[in-house]
Each structure stands twice: as C-alpha cells, then as structure tokens.
Design a protein around this motif. Structure first.
Motif, PDB file in Angstrom:
ATOM      1  N   GLY A 215       0.805  -1.207   0.000  1.00 34.86           N
ATOM      2  CA  GLY A 215       0.000   0.000   0.000  1.00 34.86           C
ATOM      3  C   GLY A 215       0.843   1.264   0.000  1.00 34.86           C
ATOM      4  N   HIS A 216       0.209   2.379  -0.416  1.00 39.03           N
ATOM      5  CA  HIS A 216       0.921   3.652  -0.542  1.00 39.03           C
ATOM      6  C   HIS A 216       1.186   4.263   0.827  1.00 39.03           C
ATOM      7  N   ALA A 217       2.423   4.677   1.052  1.00 35.45           N
ATOM      8  CA  ALA A 217       2.799   5.379   2.276  1.00 35.45           C
ATOM      9  C   ALA A 217       2.861   6.866   1.945  1.00 35.45           C
ATOM     10  N   ALA A 218       1.816   7.588   2.313  1.00 40.19           N
ATOM     11  CA  ALA A 218       1.683   8.985   1.900  1.00 40.19           C
ATOM     12  C   ALA A 218       2.852   9.856   2.369  1.00 40.19           C
ATOM     13  N   ASP A 219       3.397   9.548   3.532  1.00 35.41           N
ATOM     14  CA  ASP A 219       4.494  10.365   4.064  1.00 35.41           C
ATOM     15  C   ASP A 219       5.787  10.214   3.265  1.00 35.41           C
ATOM     16  N   PHE A 220       5.878   9.165   2.466  1.00 38.15           N
ATOM     17  CA  PHE A 220       7.142   8.874   1.783  1.00 38.15           C
ATOM     18  C   PHE A 220       7.031   8.823   0.257  1.00 38.15           C
ATOM     19  N   GLY A 221       5.828   8.794  -0.276  1.00 36.01           N
ATOM     20  CA  GLY A 221       5.667   8.787  -1.729  1.00 36.01           C
ATOM     21  C   GLY A 221       6.019   7.473  -2.383  1.00 36.01           C
ATOM     22  N   SER A 223       5.590   2.776  -1.667  1.00 34.81           N
ATOM     23  CA  SER A 223       4.870   1.770  -0.884  1.00 34.81           C
ATOM     24  C   SER A 223       5.527   1.609   0.481  1.00 34.81           C
ATOM     25  N   TRP A 224       4.757   1.109   1.439  1.00 36.54           N
ATOM     26  CA  TRP A 224       5.313   0.837   2.755  1.00 36.54           C
ATOM     27  C   TRP A 224       6.467  -0.160   2.671  1.00 36.54           C
ATOM     28  N   GLY A 225       6.302  -1.162   1.827  1.00 35.42           N
ATOM     29  CA  GLY A 225       7.356  -2.157   1.698  1.00 35.42           C
ATOM     30  C   GLY A 225       8.659  -1.561   1.222  1.00 35.42           C
ATOM     31  N   GLU A 226       8.597  -0.660   0.248  1.00 33.52           N
ATOM     32  CA  GLU A 226       9.816  -0.036  -0.274  1.00 33.52           C
ATOM     33  C   GLU A 226      10.486   0.829   0.788  1.00 33.52           C
ATOM     34  N   VAL A 227       9.678   1.550   1.559  1.00 33.58           N
ATOM     35  CA  VAL A 227      10.239   2.373   2.629  1.00 33.58           C
ATOM     36  C   VAL A 227      10.972   1.502   3.644  1.00 33.58           C
ATOM     37  N   LEU A 228      10.336   0.411   4.034  1.00 29.60           N
ATOM     38  CA  LEU A 228      10.880  -0.439   5.087  1.00 29.60           C
ATOM     39  C   LEU A 228      12.028  -1.323   4.612  1.00 29.60           C
ATOM     40  N   LEU A 229      12.189  -1.448   3.295  1.00 24.84           N
ATOM     41  CA  LEU A 229      13.305  -2.233   2.756  1.00 24.84           C
ATOM     42  C   LEU A 229      14.521  -1.378   2.412  1.00 24.84           C
ATOM     43  N   GLU A 230      14.507  -0.103   2.789  1.00 25.96           N
ATOM     44  CA  GLU A 230      15.689   0.729   2.572  1.00 25.96           C
ATOM     45  C   GLU A 230      16.912  -0.040   3.087  1.00 25.96           C
ATOM     46  N   PRO A 231      17.909  -0.267   2.238  1.00 22.33           N
ATOM     47  CA  PRO A 231      19.016  -1.134   2.668  1.00 22.33           C
ATOM     48  C   PRO A 231      19.913  -0.498   3.726  1.00 22.33           C
ATOM     49  N   THR A 232      20.558  -1.351   4.473  1.00 20.96           N
ATOM     50  CA  THR A 232      21.488  -0.939   5.528  1.00 20.96           C
ATOM     51  C   THR A 232      22.682  -0.204   4.935  1.00 20.96           C
ATOM     52  N   ARG A 233      23.012   0.916   5.529  1.00 30.87           N
ATOM     53  CA  ARG A 233      24.214   1.636   5.094  1.00 30.87           C
ATOM     54  C   ARG A 233      25.443   0.809   5.432  1.00 30.87           C
TER      55      ARG A 233
END
Length: 374
Positions: A215-221, A223-233
């Motif tokens: 689903g769309h995460a409005a705060d981030f533009g 999906s929620w999945g893409e936001v939460l899968l931001e890779p580890t630095r």
C-alpha cells in the motif's frame, strides 16, 4: 512395494527438491559473485569450499583473524510480501561485515547461506547479487555459499538468509575499550534508516495499523514495503580509510544493531567510564517518527530496539574529532558529536551498563530530540 514402472524418474524432485533450479540459480549469480574476487580467491564458483590465498598475511607482525556471523531477521518477511529481493543481500553484508570493522579489522572473505521452501532461481540470484554488491563495496570476497531447499519445513515463498565473514587486523591496532580515555569524543554516524534490526516491532505496528506493505505510504511517496526495505548503510570502507588516515585517533567503534544506541556504545567503553548521549544533537529520520506515531509510542520507548538515525558510533581523540567528522562527511556519511567520555563519579540516572555479556561502561540518552531535520 511399487513396481519399477511406478518409481518416479527423479524421487528427490517428487519430494519437492528441484536441483536443476538450484543449478540455474548458481548460473544466474556467477558473474556478480566473480566481481568480488581478486587474485587471492582461487577455484572460482561452485566448489565444495572457497579458497583464499593468505600469503598477504605474512606482511603482518602479529595478524589476528576477526570473524562475525549474523542474519537479516524478520526484514525478509517484508521482502517476501512485496516480492522484492535485491536489497536484502546488502543488509546481510551490513550486519556481518560491519561488525568486523568494529575491532579495526579489514574484511577478507564472506560466505552466505540461504534456506528456502522452494528455489526460484531469479529470486535466489537477486538475493546473492545484493550480497555480492555489498561485498564489493566493502572490499570483501564472496568465496562461497549454500542454497538449501526445505520443502515441508518452509513455505513455498519463505526463505531466510545468514552469512559469516573473516577479517584481519594487526594485534597492536585492535580497537576497543582498552584505548578509550576520559575526554574522548563520541561521534554519531547517520544511519540510512532502520537497517535490519527491530523489524518484529515494525511488523507488529504495521499489522495493528491495518496497513499493507504494497500500500501507498503517503508520508514517503512510495509503498510501505519499499520504505521499510531501505538497505542498511555500509560503513566498513569509509571507517577503514578513516582509521588509516588518522593514525591512532580512532579508539573504539560501535555498530548500533539490536539493543540500540546506549547498549551498543556501553559494550566498547571501559569499566568505570560513562557517557551522556545528547538527543538534542539530531532528529531521528521520518521513518522512525511515523512508525512510532502509528504505534502510539514515544520515541524514547523505542531506543532499545531501533537505531533512531545513528548506525555507528566512533570514540575518537578529542583533538581529532572535528577532522574525523569532516572526513566521514566527505564520504557521504553525516557525522556529529553526541557526547564525551567521562571517568568521574557516575551521576544518578538510568544508565545502560555494559551489554551482551560485556562488563563495559555506562551510557544513557539525555535531553530531547530535535523536532526538525538535522
């Protein structure tokens, strides 16, 4: 007992294990893995064991091998939920290889292990490609691995990943609590987000809020999945360059993983020392604020679970702190001072004193986080 005509041509396949799919996965990942190989790696891909030429170790006076092993945890459930598997490998390298640099060691090689319910060749190749890219970024050779199909134990789309790495450091260059002195400055190195810790809490919050990872995460533009899968630095290469360029200025390093900032910093401080980490020096990334709000949690309540924007901590000599922060900033890692080591009487307050079996120093977080972006 069945007649010969009733016996399956491939009984292993009939039991749910597709060795041909496994072979195809290896073919798809070969080029990415080979790109991590320097002349020290012998034998190529597919052997029973990886071979690494240790001749270069002769240049060390007293070489110490450093080793680490870890996984990615329940972050893989989000990758599975949105069928995106090309970043989990970088998370694995971050969790494993960035632990090695904590003692000042240079990583040499890594192996990986993927357990799955069914081998989907492209999916396995995506995971390993991410591991290989992370290894290349940290100067680590990916010398071997295993993909194991476990039908009946894991669901068709389920998998888990783990890895182990080995590095090397000169005995008299090992970083740690023994080098830390009163007056040393503690620098915070910005994280890229959640990294790969605290996802059981993340998933609990998302589930209770009735959100879908696709689903769309409005705060981030996105999906929620893409936001939460931001890779580890990945911090290994910049930190190794900092150590090499500043001589003995870096005294200790801490990888902020499970347990949060205070517990992980306490592990690399000497007994009798303490640090107040000043929250007012930074603003946690939006992902932490949004999740905390969704879970009706105060940010302070998550400090033992999430990194809250600090992926690494460096304890450095006070007269070199500004130069160290500047050098890391030039590497693209926002770095700032969060505290100073003290060896005076421990103030009253709620301190973390050592962690994970280490009888180390004492750390607490004080003040309030900045409201805006740092």
């Amino acid at each position: 007992m069945g007649s010969p005509s009733e016996t399956p041509a491939n009984p292993y396949a009939a039991a749910g294990v597709d060795t041909a799919a496994g072979d195809l996965a290896v073919e798809l990942m070969k080029s990415a893995v080979r790109r991590t190989h320097g002349p020290e790696v012998l034998g190529g891909v597919g052997g029973f064991a990886g071979l690494f030429d240790a001749t270069a170790l002769r240049a060390y006076t007293k070489p110490l091998l450093a080793t680490s092993t870890d996984g990615v945890g329940t972050k893989v459930a989000i990758a599975q939920a949105i069928d995106k598997h090309d970043t989990i490998g970088q998370d694995l390298v971050g969790m494993v290889v960035d632990d090695i640099v904590v003692v000042g060691a240079k990583p040499l090689f890594m192996t990986d292990y993927i357990a799955c319910g069914k081998v989907f060749p492209q999916r396995i190749a995506d995971i390993v490609r991410g591991i290989a890219e992370g290894c290349a970024a940290t100067g680590t050779a990916l010398v071997g691995g295993e993909t194991a199909e476990h039908p009946g134990l894991l669901g068709v789309n389920d998998y888990d990943v783990a890895g182990a790495a080995t590095g090397i450091v000169e005995a008299d260059k090992v970083l740690g609590a023994e080098r830390v002195r009163a007056g040393d400055v503690v620098l915070a190195l910005a994280s890229s987000g959640l990294h790969a810790n605290g996802y059981s809490l993340v998933r609990h919050i998302v589930a209770r809020a009735g959100l879908q990872y696709g689903g769309h995460a409005a705060d981030f533009g996105s999906s929620w999945g893409e936001v939460l899968l931001e890779p580890t630095r990945l911090y290994t290469s910049p930190l190794l360059r900092l150590i090499a360029d500043t001589g003995d200025a870096v005294h200790a390093l801490s990888h902020v993983t499970g347990g949060g900032i205070a517990a992980n910093l306490a592990r690399v401080l000497p007994r009798g020392s303490w640090v107040d980490v000043d929250r007012s020096t930074w603003s946690p990334s939006p992902v932490f604020r949004v999740l905390a709000d969704l879970g009706d949690l105060d940010l302070a309540a998550t400090e033992g679970t999430w990194n809250l924007g600090v992926g690494f901590l460096a304890v450095v000599a006070a007269d070199r702190a500004e130069a160290a922060a500047s050098a890391l900033g030039a590497e693209g890692i926002e770095t700032w001072q969060v505290g100073v080591v003290s060896d005076g009487p421990l103030p009253d307050g709620d301190f973390e004193q050592g962690a994970k079996g280490v009888d180390g120093g004492a750390v607490r977080l004080v003040g309030s986080y900045q409201d805006g972006a740092k």
